[in-house]
Motif scaffolding. Structure first.
Motif, short mmCIF file in Angstrom:
data_model
loop_
_atom_site.label_atom_id
_atom_site.label_comp_id
_atom_site.label_asym_id
_atom_site.label_seq_id
_atom_site.Cartn_x
_atom_site.Cartn_y
_atom_site.Cartn_z
N VAL A 1 -5.95 -1.64 8.44
CA VAL A 1 -4.64 -1.03 8.72
C VAL A 1 -4.50 -0.77 10.22
O VAL A 1 -3.48 -1.09 10.83
CB VAL A 1 -4.45 0.26 7.90
CG1 VAL A 1 -3.10 0.89 8.20
CG2 VAL A 1 -4.58 -0.04 6.41
N SER B 1 -4.15 -4.07 12.06
CA SER B 1 -2.80 -4.60 11.86
C SER B 1 -1.81 -3.90 12.79
O SER B 1 -0.94 -4.54 13.40
CB SER B 1 -2.38 -4.43 10.41
OG SER B 1 -1.06 -4.80 10.22
N ASP C 1 -3.41 7.18 9.73
CA ASP C 1 -3.09 6.55 8.44
C ASP C 1 -4.38 6.45 7.63
O ASP C 1 -5.48 6.69 8.14
CB ASP C 1 -2.50 5.15 8.67
CG ASP C 1 -1.62 4.70 7.51
OD1 ASP C 1 -1.69 5.31 6.42
OD2 ASP C 1 -0.86 3.74 7.69
N TYR D 1 -10.49 4.72 0.64
CA TYR D 1 -9.80 4.89 1.92
C TYR D 1 -10.09 6.28 2.48
O TYR D 1 -10.27 7.23 1.72
CB TYR D 1 -8.29 4.74 1.75
CG TYR D 1 -7.82 3.32 1.64
CD1 TYR D 1 -7.17 2.70 2.69
CD2 TYR D 1 -8.00 2.59 0.47
CE1 TYR D 1 -6.73 1.40 2.60
CE2 TYR D 1 -7.56 1.29 0.35
CZ TYR D 1 -6.94 0.70 1.43
OH TYR D 1 -6.50 -0.59 1.33
N ASP E 1 -7.24 4.29 5.90
CA ASP E 1 -7.80 2.99 6.22
C ASP E 1 -9.21 2.89 5.63
O ASP E 1 -9.81 3.88 5.24
CB ASP E 1 -7.85 2.81 7.74
CG ASP E 1 -7.74 1.36 8.17
OD1 ASP E 1 -7.83 0.47 7.30
OD2 ASP E 1 -7.58 1.11 9.37
N MET F 1 0.82 -1.18 0.00
CA MET F 1 0.00 0.00 0.00
C MET F 1 0.87 1.26 0.00
O MET F 1 0.45 2.29 -0.44
CB MET F 1 -0.92 -0.02 1.22
CG MET F 1 -1.78 1.21 1.31
SD MET F 1 -3.10 1.20 2.50
CE MET F 1 -2.29 0.87 4.02
N ARG F 2 2.08 1.21 0.47
CA ARG F 2 2.92 2.39 0.59
C ARG F 2 3.37 2.94 -0.76
O ARG F 2 3.72 4.10 -0.85
CB ARG F 2 4.15 2.08 1.46
CG ARG F 2 3.80 1.82 2.88
CD ARG F 2 3.29 3.08 3.51
NE ARG F 2 2.73 2.80 4.81
CZ ARG F 2 1.73 3.45 5.35
NH1 ARG F 2 1.17 4.43 4.72
NH2 ARG F 2 1.28 3.16 6.54
#
Length: 90
Positions: free
Chosen positions: A48, A51, A39, A14, A41, A1-2
């Motif tokens: 995310v 996690s 972040d 997101y 999500d 995802m980065r």
């Protein structure tokens, strides 16, 4: 995802998720410390954030006390529309 840009994430649904995490200090369990996490999500399952919390439980010593979060979709489908035309200035 980065390797995905923020705009691409927003277009995929997101939203920006912010979590305020209260945890107990390992050496002083009666003292609570605050950690802010942010972040992109997906609501409502928040993979995310979950996690990150699993990482926290497995790798960090400060036991979690409580978590408050907020989620905001920054771009929704109604904000994008196709423009068919062109305006020329000068």
């Amino acid at each position: 995802m980065r390797d995905t840009t923020e705009l691409e994430l927003m277009l995929r649904g997101y939203g920006l998720t912010t979590a305020e995490i209260l945890y107990r200090m390992p050496d002083h369990p009666g003292v609570l410390q605050t950690y802010l996490w942010q972040d992109y999500d997906l609501a409502p399952k928040f993979p995310v954030l979950n996690s990150f919390l699993e990482f926290w439980r497995a790798k960090l010593e400060g036991p979690l006390h409580s978590i408050r979060y907020t989620h905001k979709k920054l771009i929704s489908p109604s904000e994008w529309r196709m423009v068919d035309g062109e305006i020329l200035l000068h």
